[in-house]
Design a protein around this motif. Structure first.
Motif, PDB file in Angstrom:
ATOM      1  N   TYR A 132       2.031  -7.373  -3.264  1.00  0.00           N
ATOM      2  CA  TYR A 132       0.694  -7.753  -2.973  1.00  0.00           C
ATOM      3  C   TYR A 132       0.629  -9.050  -3.289  1.00  0.00           C
ATOM      4  O   TYR A 132      -0.134  -9.909  -2.596  1.00  0.00           O
ATOM      5  CB  TYR A 132      -0.148  -6.921  -3.704  1.00  0.00           C
ATOM      6  CG  TYR A 132      -1.756  -7.180  -3.184  1.00  0.00           C
ATOM      7  CD1 TYR A 132      -2.045  -6.266  -2.315  1.00  0.00           C
ATOM      8  CD2 TYR A 132      -2.436  -8.152  -3.989  1.00  0.00           C
ATOM      9  CE1 TYR A 132      -3.300  -6.383  -1.813  1.00  0.00           C
ATOM     10  CE2 TYR A 132      -3.757  -8.201  -3.708  1.00  0.00           C
ATOM     11  CZ  TYR A 132      -4.098  -7.506  -2.531  1.00  0.00           C
ATOM     12  OH  TYR A 132      -5.766  -7.804  -2.148  1.00  0.00           O
TER      13      TYR A 132
ATOM     14  N   PHE B 265      -5.117  -4.813  -8.060  1.00  0.00           N
ATOM     15  CA  PHE B 265      -3.957  -4.693  -7.422  1.00  0.00           C
ATOM     16  C   PHE B 265      -2.601  -5.400  -7.979  1.00  0.00           C
ATOM     17  O   PHE B 265      -1.474  -4.801  -7.647  1.00  0.00           O
ATOM     18  CB  PHE B 265      -3.780  -5.163  -6.003  1.00  0.00           C
ATOM     19  CG  PHE B 265      -4.945  -4.611  -5.330  1.00  0.00           C
ATOM     20  CD1 PHE B 265      -5.113  -3.035  -5.025  1.00  0.00           C
ATOM     21  CD2 PHE B 265      -5.916  -5.394  -4.528  1.00  0.00           C
ATOM     22  CE1 PHE B 265      -6.073  -2.455  -4.276  1.00  0.00           C
ATOM     23  CE2 PHE B 265      -6.918  -4.752  -3.732  1.00  0.00           C
ATOM     24  CZ  PHE B 265      -7.046  -3.474  -3.758  1.00  0.00           C
TER      25      PHE B 265
ATOM     26  N   ALA C  52       0.904  -1.171   0.043  1.00  0.00           N
ATOM     27  CA  ALA C  52       0.056   0.023   0.064  1.00  0.00           C
ATOM     28  C   ALA C  52       0.878   1.271  -0.105  1.00  0.00           C
ATOM     29  O   ALA C  52       0.501   2.215  -0.694  1.00  0.00           O
ATOM     30  CB  ALA C  52      -0.982   0.075   1.166  1.00  0.00           C
TER      31      ALA C  52
ATOM     32  N   CYS D  27      -4.807  -1.019   0.614  1.00  0.00           N
ATOM     33  CA  CYS D  27      -4.364  -0.944  -0.621  1.00  0.00           C
ATOM     34  C   CYS D  27      -5.098  -0.249  -1.768  1.00  0.00           C
ATOM     35  O   CYS D  27      -4.968   0.608  -2.765  1.00  0.00           O
ATOM     36  CB  CYS D  27      -3.972  -2.270  -1.204  1.00  0.00           C
ATOM     37  SG  CYS D  27      -2.737  -3.232  -0.348  1.00  0.00           S
TER      38      CYS D  27
END
Length: 411
Positions: free
Chosen positions: A78, A264, A60, A117
């Motif tokens: 991630y 992500f 993040a 995130c």
């Protein structure tokens, strides 16, 4: 712990059905890392869960930076965080030291990671471009992630509730039949009746076997299928499901896992975060609607099964006809008054019962009636006696001497 081969670890820890992202891009790495982690006692599932959270928060941070290099590093972190998130459950299954608290911790940390995130990724892009669409995308990501997992938990809860009710009714009916047989025949050593079996359990244990064969082997009368209508409306689904399960891939192609990975990981890598978010959100909602429709058909199957089991009690759980219309309607009032259960008791049944107490009236004499007329301002013709009145009140009488004294006191 004895050393196991990679194939043995995969057999013991990998799920029979899983998301295609996990099967192809996570399990090959996770099982090899698990071989190393399992050798150390200080590496526990909860500690792996904490490590996955911290790495997710690190991703993040890089998402918030927003530049090309930071986005790539954040996507890599991630993915590593998600691998560790899968390893904690595999480690618990391998060592047999999983706990209820560990399952709760894993679920909560997943939601925290997605929240931070999503805000960091979309917020970083908003700070760089001043495009307000990224703020809306952040809300969409958080909302859909919450909707997906809340809906999944609620559907699972309702399915377990339906199964429990069916099992309870089946058990009560079997006990009643067994008690009746014992009372009639006085038989000894009789075995219990066959247990109820759910088709979804049979398909989970035998994914490649047709439903007709499983029903025949388990005994057709004892098999409950809560997805019969869905399979009847979509016959191709069974063939597709059987083909995909050979590779451990579940038919739910776009779940919460793929939704997160597209936003992500894929989005930051290809540099199309907004378009990736829109496409993945649309696909997630499409599959969620299919799941809701399937659950709705399952509830109809549940209603049908319960009606077949309770065929002798058609009025169970229904509202009585004389109470259904509402007591405020004239027809319903007449029905209630005519009902024997609501009639007033006869004197011989309850001699002291008085349903409606009657008011006590007392006739007034001429003087009392004159006082009442004067108090109410009603003129009385001179020389004419006031007409006696009756009132539903009691008037206190006074003696003559006391009356004069009271009148003087009132004045």
């Amino acid at each position: 712990m004895a050393r196991l081969s990679l194939r043995a670890v995969q057999k013991l820890t990998c799920k029979k059905r899983d998301a295609w992202w996990t099967v192809f891009l996570v399990d090959p790495t996770a099982t090899r890392m698990l071989l190393v982690f399992a050798r150390f006692r200080f590496i526990t599932p909860n500690r792996v869960t904490w490590a996955a959270l911290f790495i997710g928060l690190g991703s993040a941070y890089f998402f918030l930076e927003g530049d090309r290099t930071s986005l790539l590093i954040g996507a890599a972190l991630y993915h590593l965080s998600f691998i560790l998130d899968c390893i904690d459950g595999k480690l618990a299954r391998l060592k047999g030291n999983g706990t209820v608290f560990g399952g709760w911790l894993d679920y909560v940390f997943d939601r925290i990671r997605v929240l931070f995130c999503a805000l960091a990724l979309m917020g970083g892009q908003f700070l760089r471009t001043d495009d307000e669409r990224y703020l809306l995308a952040a809300l969409v990501v958080v909302f859909l992630d919450m909707l997906r997992y809340v809906d999944a938990l609620q559907i699972y809860k309702m399915r377990m509730s339906m199964r429990t009710k069916i099992e309870k009714v089946t058990k009560e009916r079997a006990e009643a039949e067994r008690a009746e047989r014992e009372a009639e025949a006085q038989a000894q050593g009789e075995s219990e009746g066959p247990q109820i079996v759910f088709m979804e359990d049979l398909l989970r244990d035998n994914p490649g076997t047709p439903t007709e064969v499983l029903r025949e082997e388990a005994g057709g009368s004892n098999v409950v299928d809560l997805h019969e209508q869905f399979r009847d409306q979509f016959p191709w689904y069974t063939r597709l499901r059987r083909a995909m399960l050979r590779t451990r891939i579940r038919p739910h192609l776009i779940s919460g896992i793929e939704f997160q990975m597209f936003i992500f990981i894929v989005g930051p890598i290809i540099g199309q975060i907004l378009w990736t978010t829109v496409v993945s959100a649309a696909l997630l909602m499409l599959f969620e609607l299919v799941i809701m429709y399937k659950f709705w058909l399952s509830t109809r199957d549940f209603t049908r099964v319960m009606e077949e089991m309770n065929a002798t009690s058609d009025t169970a759980g229904t509202i009585a006809p004389h109470l259904y219309k509402g007591r405020h309607r004239p027809a319903a009032q007449e029905a209630l008054l005519a009902d024997e259960r609501y009639r007033a008791p006869e004197p011989e049944e309850d001699p002291f019962f008085q349903p409606y107490p009657q008011p006590q009236y007392q006739e007034l004499d001429a003087q009392d009636a004159f006082d009442v007329h004067g108090a109410q301002g009603i003129p009385t013709p001179r020389g004419q006696e006031p007409e006696p009145l009756t009132m539903p009140i009691r008037i206190r009488r006074f003696d003559a001497p006391n009356r004069a004294e009271q009148e003087g006191h009132w004045r």
